[in-house]
Design a protein around this motif. Structure first.
Motif, PDB file in Angstrom:
ATOM      1  N   ALA A 100      44.939  32.144  36.778  1.00  0.00           N
ATOM      2  CA  ALA A 100      45.248  33.353  36.012  1.00  0.00           C
ATOM      3  C   ALA A 100      44.297  33.509  34.832  1.00  0.00           C
ATOM      4  O   ALA A 100      43.882  34.622  34.492  1.00  0.00           O
ATOM      5  N   VAL A 126      34.766  33.480  32.846  1.00  0.00           N
ATOM      6  CA  VAL A 126      35.378  32.323  33.493  1.00  0.00           C
ATOM      7  C   VAL A 126      35.292  31.104  32.576  1.00  0.00           C
ATOM      8  O   VAL A 126      36.264  30.356  32.422  1.00  0.00           O
ATOM      9  N   GLY A 132      37.909  31.406  29.914  1.00  0.00           N
ATOM     10  CA  GLY A 132      39.241  31.080  30.420  1.00  0.00           C
ATOM     11  C   GLY A 132      39.453  29.585  30.552  1.00  0.00           C
ATOM     12  O   GLY A 132      40.520  29.052  30.202  1.00  0.00           O
ATOM     13  N   GLY A 186      40.962  34.612  36.470  1.00  0.00           N
ATOM     14  CA  GLY A 186      41.012  35.792  37.336  1.00  0.00           C
ATOM     15  C   GLY A 186      40.440  35.576  38.716  1.00  0.00           C
ATOM     16  O   GLY A 186      39.759  36.442  39.266  1.00  0.00           O
ATOM     17  N   MET A 187      40.726  34.420  39.320  1.00  0.00           N
ATOM     18  CA  MET A 187      40.210  34.111  40.657  1.00  0.00           C
ATOM     19  C   MET A 187      41.344  33.725  41.594  1.00  0.00           C
ATOM     20  O   MET A 187      42.412  33.282  41.149  1.00  0.00           O
TER      21      MET A 187
END
Length: 398
Positions: A268, A295, A298, A271-272
């Motif tokens: 989450a 990424v 995150g 976003g993958m």
């Protein structure tokens, strides 16, 4: 026929304990002559000769080659056989299943993981036994690792927040497929045991293992043995109230640590999508991070939350080494560096030593490997007599 552990008292108990001492020496030191075994164990040479003869008759050891011995007399090294006694370790997790077959020397004869699904565990268990514990071999024990609290009977699942497996039904079902019955153990405990005997925590006196799957659990190891607590539930760290207080956890509550650093939380944050296994998923994330600042940002957040929980655990447990498994391994320093910085910031005193963070070297089969190693425990503790061990696969098929 299923073997039963017998009391280790009197002459018979002494014989079994001495036999276990010899087996442990061969496991730890490798091929050894009778004279070397006497020196390693402190047992009389005559006692060693009797024990070796019994183990040869049982098919547990054999002699291999020769080498110069005391006063020039040749010695024939005794070696653990790989083709007679084996153990089986299984793991059921949210998105994959694994199996490992070990011989007495701790060598993996079989190691495989598959995506989870209906019948995946039973199919893998059946394949492991029939194809890799063949005719004439004996399965001395089977242990199943699960991401759950397991009661002291080593069979009953008390709580599994991410899987619907409570009770002893799973052990009973697998017991119909594999020889000698099945014990059940927590997956983090099994993986920690594997790391202390085969992986990144070998020789470490005080170690903490952290799973990196959908759930986050810990295994605590001191001097090679698991610390399980009063009820056997020690290490249930994924539900500590650490991290994002608004994040919804699989247990139904908010603010659990695994809701901030578990596999789904990590995905989450970047976003993958999830792939077949945690390792494949994390490899894809690491590849994307090389070119995608969002990424990396995150993963920085996940690393900070990881360090926050580790700071709490370090203050309580004071481990020398923390081994991170599962999806943490492919991400490496992308999460470990922010975790280290957070640890440095949150440890209360300069007198506290930051534990060394190490990545697991055992892959996705770590828990299954540890489960198989635990299944060998009664052999090396003198609780199981190899003269009349568990169940041959030919007995099961008869």
């Amino acid at each position: 026929m299923t073997s039963q552990a017998r009391p280790t008292t009197g002459t018979e108990g002494l014989r079994r304990q001495n036999t276990a001492v010899v087996l442990r020496a061969l496991r730890q030191e490798g091929p050894s002559t009778r004279a070397e075994l006497a020196k390693q164990t402190g047992l009389a040479k005559a006692t060693i000769s009797v024990i070796v003869a019994d183990l040869e008759a049982a098919g547990a050891v054999t002699e291999k080659g020769s080498r110069p011995g005391v006063r020039g007399r040749p010695g024939r090294p005794v070696v653990l056989r790989a083709d007679r006694f084996v153990s089986l370790g299984l793991e059921l997790n949210v998105d994959y299943v694994s199996a490992v077959v070990l011989d007495l020397a701790g060598q993996a004869l079989f190691s495989e993981s598959r995506p989870a699904g209906d019948g995946a565990l039973t199919d893998l268990a059946r394949d492991a036994v029939t194809a890799h514990a063949g005719e004439g071999q004996t399965v001395v024990g089977t242990t199943l690792a699960v991401p759950a609290l397991v009661r002291g009977d080593n069979r009953t699942v008390a709580w599994a927040p991410n899987l619907a497996i409570e009770g002893d039904g799973l052990a009973a079902a697998l017991g119909e497929l594999v020889p000698g019955g099945v014990q059940v153990s927590n997956d983090a405990n099994c993986a920690a045991y594997a790391e202390s005997h085969h992986g990144a925590a070998v020789g470490v006196a005080h170690a903490l293992y952290l799973t990196g799957t959908v759930g986050i659990g810990a295994g605590i190891v001191q001097d090679g043995e698991l610390v399980r607590g009063a009820s056997g539930f020690a290490g249930e760290v994924g539900h500590m109230p650490v991290g994002d207080s608004a994040a919804l956890c699989g247990c139904g509550r908010r603010g659990c640590w695994e809701a901030s650093v578990g596999l789904h939380a990590m995905l989450a944050a970047v976003g993958m999508p999830e792939l077949d296994t945690p390792l494949l998923t994390a490899e894809a994330v690491a590849s994307r991070a090389a070119d995608d600042p969002a990424v990396r940002e995150g993963l920085e957040r996940v690393g900070r939350d990881l360090g926050l929980g580790l700071a709490m655990l370090s203050s309580v447990l004071d481990p020398g080494v923390v081994v991170l498994g599962g999806y943490f391994v492919p991400l490496g320093d992308l999460v470990l560096e922010p975790a280290r910085r957070t640890l440095d910031e949150r440890l209360a005193s300069a007198a506290q030593v930051r534990p060394e963070l190490r990545l697991s070297t055992l892959g996705i089969q770590a828990a299954a490997l540890g489960a198989a190693e635990q299944s060998l425990g009664p052999v090396f503790a003198g609780e199981l007599d190899l003269g009349e061990p568990a169940v041959r696969t030919s007995d099961r098929e008869a």
